[in-house]
Each structure stands twice: as structure tokens, then as C-alpha cells.
Design a protein around this motif. Structure first.
Motif, mmCIF file in Angstrom:
data_model
loop_
_atom_site.group_PDB
_atom_site.id
_atom_site.type_symbol
_atom_site.label_atom_id
_atom_site.label_comp_id
_atom_site.label_asym_id
_atom_site.label_seq_id
_atom_site.Cartn_x
_atom_site.Cartn_y
_atom_site.Cartn_z
ATOM 1 N N GLN A 4 0.815 -1.204 0.000
ATOM 2 C CA GLN A 4 0.000 0.000 0.000
ATOM 3 C C GLN A 4 0.853 1.262 0.000
ATOM 4 O O GLN A 4 0.458 2.286 -0.575
ATOM 5 N N MET A 5 2.030 1.209 0.607
ATOM 6 C CA MET A 5 2.944 2.360 0.557
ATOM 7 C C MET A 5 3.431 2.603 -0.862
ATOM 8 O O MET A 5 3.650 3.745 -1.269
ATOM 9 N N ARG A 6 3.599 1.537 -1.639
ATOM 10 C CA ARG A 6 3.967 1.727 -3.045
ATOM 11 C C ARG A 6 2.837 2.408 -3.808
ATOM 12 O O ARG A 6 3.071 3.289 -4.626
ATOM 13 N N TRP A 7 1.600 1.994 -3.524
ATOM 14 C CA TRP A 7 0.466 2.657 -4.173
ATOM 15 C C TRP A 7 0.411 4.125 -3.771
ATOM 16 O O TRP A 7 0.115 4.987 -4.595
ATOM 17 N N ALA A 8 0.688 4.393 -2.490
ATOM 18 C CA ALA A 8 0.661 5.784 -2.025
ATOM 19 C C ALA A 8 1.676 6.624 -2.790
ATOM 20 O O ALA A 8 1.412 7.773 -3.154
ATOM 21 N N SER A 9 2.859 6.046 -3.066
ATOM 22 C CA SER A 9 3.901 6.789 -3.778
ATOM 23 C C SER A 9 3.507 7.087 -5.220
ATOM 24 O O SER A 9 4.061 7.984 -5.849
ATOM 25 N N GLN A 10 2.538 6.333 -5.747
ATOM 26 C CA GLN A 10 2.097 6.512 -7.128
ATOM 27 C C GLN A 10 0.938 7.503 -7.240
ATOM 28 O O GLN A 10 0.351 7.653 -8.305
ATOM 29 N N GLY A 11 0.621 8.172 -6.134
ATOM 30 C CA GLY A 11 -0.423 9.179 -6.155
ATOM 31 C C GLY A 11 -1.783 8.683 -5.718
ATOM 32 O O GLY A 11 -2.743 9.455 -5.650
ATOM 33 N N HIS A 12 -1.886 7.388 -5.386
ATOM 34 C CA HIS A 12 -3.189 6.838 -5.036
ATOM 35 C C HIS A 12 -3.674 7.272 -3.659
ATOM 36 O O HIS A 12 -4.827 7.005 -3.300
ATOM 37 N N ALA A 13 -2.789 7.904 -2.871
ATOM 38 C CA ALA A 13 -3.202 8.397 -1.555
ATOM 39 C C ALA A 13 -3.513 9.889 -1.572
ATOM 40 O O ALA A 13 -3.849 10.453 -0.530
ATOM 41 N N ASP A 14 -3.391 10.525 -2.719
ATOM 42 C CA ASP A 14 -3.526 11.983 -2.775
ATOM 43 C C ASP A 14 -4.931 12.440 -2.336
ATOM 44 O O ASP A 14 -5.062 13.381 -1.560
ATOM 45 N N TYR A 15 -5.965 11.784 -2.843
ATOM 46 C CA TYR A 15 -7.319 12.208 -2.481
ATOM 47 C C TYR A 15 -7.590 11.951 -1.005
ATOM 48 O O TYR A 15 -8.242 12.763 -0.318
ATOM 49 N N THR A 16 -7.065 10.828 -0.503
ATOM 50 C CA THR A 16 -7.203 10.526 0.928
ATOM 51 C C THR A 16 -6.593 11.640 1.762
ATOM 52 O O THR A 16 -7.189 12.093 2.756
ATOM 53 N N ALA B 252 -7.022 16.497 5.260
ATOM 54 C CA ALA B 252 -6.731 17.917 5.483
ATOM 55 C C ALA B 252 -8.026 18.713 5.668
ATOM 56 O O ALA B 252 -8.120 19.591 6.548
ATOM 57 N N MET B 253 -9.039 18.420 4.869
ATOM 58 C CA MET B 253 -10.301 19.153 4.970
ATOM 59 C C MET B 253 -11.054 18.817 6.260
ATOM 60 O O MET B 253 -11.687 19.688 6.873
ATOM 61 N N MET B 254 -10.989 17.551 6.694
ATOM 62 C CA MET B 254 -11.627 17.197 7.967
ATOM 63 C C MET B 254 -10.992 17.958 9.126
ATOM 64 O O MET B 254 -11.689 18.467 10.014
ATOM 65 N N ARG B 255 -9.639 18.045 9.130
ATOM 66 C CA ARG B 255 -8.954 18.794 10.184
ATOM 67 C C ARG B 255 -9.343 20.280 10.141
ATOM 68 O O ARG B 255 -9.482 20.925 11.175
ATOM 69 N N ASN B 256 -9.521 20.778 8.925
ATOM 70 C CA ASN B 256 -9.927 22.177 8.781
ATOM 71 C C ASN B 256 -11.339 22.399 9.331
ATOM 72 O O ASN B 256 -11.606 23.400 10.025
ATOM 73 N N GLU B 257 -12.234 21.454 9.065
ATOM 74 C CA GLU B 257 -13.629 21.614 9.458
ATOM 75 C C GLU B 257 -13.808 21.522 10.977
ATOM 76 O O GLU B 257 -14.511 22.313 11.580
ATOM 77 N N PHE B 258 -13.144 20.506 11.620
ATOM 78 C CA PHE B 258 -13.414 20.351 13.044
ATOM 79 C C PHE B 258 -12.517 21.199 13.927
ATOM 80 O O PHE B 258 -12.859 21.523 15.059
ATOM 81 N N GLY B 259 -11.350 21.587 13.405
ATOM 82 C CA GLY B 259 -10.427 22.316 14.270
ATOM 83 C C GLY B 259 -9.942 23.632 13.717
ATOM 84 O O GLY B 259 -9.116 24.303 14.355
ATOM 85 N N GLY B 260 -10.374 23.960 12.512
ATOM 86 C CA GLY B 260 -9.917 25.201 11.915
ATOM 87 C C GLY B 260 -8.461 25.186 11.499
ATOM 88 O O GLY B 260 -7.849 26.245 11.317
ATOM 89 N N HIS B 261 -7.892 23.979 11.355
ATOM 90 C CA HIS B 261 -6.484 23.889 10.965
ATOM 91 C C HIS B 261 -6.298 24.323 9.509
ATOM 92 O O HIS B 261 -7.131 24.021 8.652
ATOM 93 N N ALA B 262 -5.216 25.017 9.255
ATOM 94 C CA ALA B 262 -4.973 25.582 7.926
ATOM 95 C C ALA B 262 -4.818 24.468 6.886
ATOM 96 O O ALA B 262 -4.281 23.402 7.169
#
Length: 305
Positions: free
Chosen positions: A273-285, A290-300
Motif C-alpha cells: 500500500q505504501m507503493r500505491w501511495a507513492s504513485q499518487g493513489h493516496a492523494d485524495y485521501t 486535510a479538509m476534515m482537520r480544517n472543518e473540526f479544528g480550523g487547521h490551515a
């Protein structure tokens, strides 16, 4: 021609295997879809080249041994389909591709209906195999493997080491599949460890020296560590290397086999799975996180450049 073998497919592995066989005293006839590649190898080494599959089969004494070193899938299957009508009962086809073992079992049943014997061969050694020898994991009947054994003894690091008749058809490719899954895990562990060492900037660690020291007496010493020590001597930053790691498919097959057998294999699975992540398959995840952290905590949230 005594001790003769036909080699079909002259990529990096196939060409070097042909060279090692020739250097070891086998009579090698080489064939490649691009005929000029076979002819160039013949001029370089003195071995024979065939311009067609018909000429290859005609150049070999019966019972013939033909080793296919081609990409798994259509390339291997199309050559088997073309060769079968040309072969005689008792001839042996060796499939040296990184193939799924289930595919090899089905392929063998088709081949053996024509009276031709079949061996599936997992081959490890990469570009170093010519010099160091290859690890060979083979499956097939005792008679079929016995016909191939003289060539296995040449290809292996030593006549009695580095090759194994694993069991019936399919077992060679199955053992090679698991070998590659283990390789994924070992590579991932070494890469993570050196990333941690590099990350401790306050210690100014020389990673090449650490790798070299670990090569002697350490419980993590291995050929992969040897290779790592070699390239770290030349470049520790690796800034010019894109952080993308391809996967050949065998790691996935190993993880799937573990699921089928209900055997826990978290290291191999996560390394895949780390190889898949390196190929861009983790980008949307990562964007979702990042958006969840922004929504619940206001993180940049960082924006793409």
C-alpha cells in the motif's frame, strides 16, 4: 547439439541468462521478436540465433527444452500458442515469467494435453544474475524438472545451491510470488529506517557509514542493505530521485493469497500500500484528511502551487 536449450525473449533477464548458460557450456539458441537483438547477442557471444520460432525449434535436438523469458500474460501466452504446434511429445516448455500460479496451472494443463511437458520457474537475481547466479524456484513433474536441471545448475550460484524443485506445477511461481512479497516488506523497512536516521538532523549522521557498518555482523545485513550502502556512498540526499515506487503485481498477489488463506500478513500488505501511495493513489485521501482537520479544528489547509 548436446545440452542444448532455446531461449525465447532477450530482455535484461533473458539475455543475461542466455549469456550465463553459454558461458557455463550449454548450447544456446536465442530468439527474440526483434530479430536484430538475437543476432547482436549471437555476434557478441558466439551462440546461435534463430530468426523465427520454426527455425528455433528446428535447431534444437529432441527432446527440446525451450525457456520463455517474457512478460507474464499475453506475451507469454501468444508464444506458447505459436510454439505448441511446432513441438513434439516429450519436449519441455519453461515459463520464466512473473506469472500468477493459477495461470501457470491452467497453462500447464493446456500444454500437457499436447504431450509437451511444462515447468513454471520463478527467477530472482535481477541485473546481477549473470555475475552472481540466479535463485530459481521451479514447479512441475519430476521428469520435466529433470530435463531442465542441467540448465538450472548453470544458472544458479552453484550447481547444488540456489535452485529448488518446489513441487507440482504452479509451486515455483507461488514461491516466487511470496519471495517478492517478502522483498516488499524488507525494502520498506530499510527505507523507513534510513528516513528516520536522515530525519535526526542534529546528529549529522553519515548514512553511508551507518549502512556500511550494518553490513558487518548486524542482524539486518542483507543484499538489499549491500545495495543501499553502495548507492548511499554516491548520493545520500537522493534529491534527483522522484518519490514514486512501481509495483510488479506480485506483492498484490501475495497479499491476496494471505487473505484467501486467512494468514495475517500486515507488513507485506502495508508495504504494498505504501507503493500505491507513492504513485499518487493516496492523494485524495490526504486531501480529505486535510479538509476534515480544517472543518473540526480550523487547521490551515495548504493549497496546491
Amino acid at each position: 547439439m548436446k545440452n542444448a536449450i532455446g531461449m525465447v525473449g532477450l530482455g535484461r533477464m533473458g539475455a543475461n541468462m542466455a549469456r550465463r548458460l553459454h558461458q557455463g557450456g550449454a548450447q544456446v539458441v536465442v530468439y527474440n521478436r526483434h530479430v536484430d537483438k538475437a543476432e547482436a547477442l549471437a555476434r557478441e557471444s558466439g551462440m546461435a540465433a534463430a530468426g523465427t520460432l520454426e527455425a528455433l525449434v528446428a535447431a534444437l535436438p529432441s527432446p527440446r527444452v525451450l525457456w520463455l523469458m517474457l512478460p507474464a500474460g499475453d506475451a507469454t501466452q501468444s508464444h506458447i500458442d505459436a510454439l505448441l504446434p511446432l513441438l513434439s511429445a516429450g519436449d519441455v516448455l519453461v515459463n520464466g515469467a512473473n506469472a500468477q500460479h493459477e495461470t501457470s496451472i491452467a497453462q500447464a494443463a493446456h500444454v500437457e494435453q499436447a504431450g509437451v511437458r511444462y515447468v513454471d520457474a520463478g527467477v530472482s537475481g535481477g541485473v546481477w544474475g549473470l555475475q552472481e547466479g540466479y535463485a530459481l524456484m521451479v514447479g512441475g513433474s519430476r521428469e520435466a524438472v529433470a530435463a531442465v536441471a542441467p540448465f538450472l545448475r548453470i544458472l544458479a550460484p552453484a550447481p547444488d545451491q540456489g535452485w529448488l524443485h518446489c513441487g507440482p506445477v504452479g509451486s515455483g511461481h507461488f514461491v516466487k510470488m511470496v519471495h517478492n512479497g517478502i522483498e516488499y516488506g524488507m525494502m520498506q523497512a530499510l527505507a523507513e529506517g534510513f528516513a528516520i536516521l536522515k530525519g535526526k538532523e542534529a546528529f549529522h549522521l553519515d548514512l553511508a557509514q551507518v549502512a556500511e557498518m550494518w553490513r558487518h555482523g548486524s542482524v539486518v545485513r542483507s543484499w538489499l542493505l549491500d545495495l543501499s550502502a553502495d548507492f548511499l556512498k554516491k548520493d545520500q540526499a537522493l534529491d534527483s530521485i522522484a518519490p514514486v515506487v512501481a509495483d510488479s503485481g506480485e506483492g498484490l498477489w501475495t497479499a491476496q493469497a494471505a487473505l484467501d488463506l486467512k494468514i495475517p500478513a500486515p507488513v507485506i500488505t502495508l508495504a504494498l500500500q505504501m507503493r500505491w501511495a507513492s504513485q499518487g493513489h493516496a492523494d485524495y485521501t490526504a486531501r480529505m484528511l486535510a479538509m476534515m482537520r480544517n472543518e473540526f479544528g480550523g487547521h490551515a489547509v495548504q493549497k496546491e502551487a
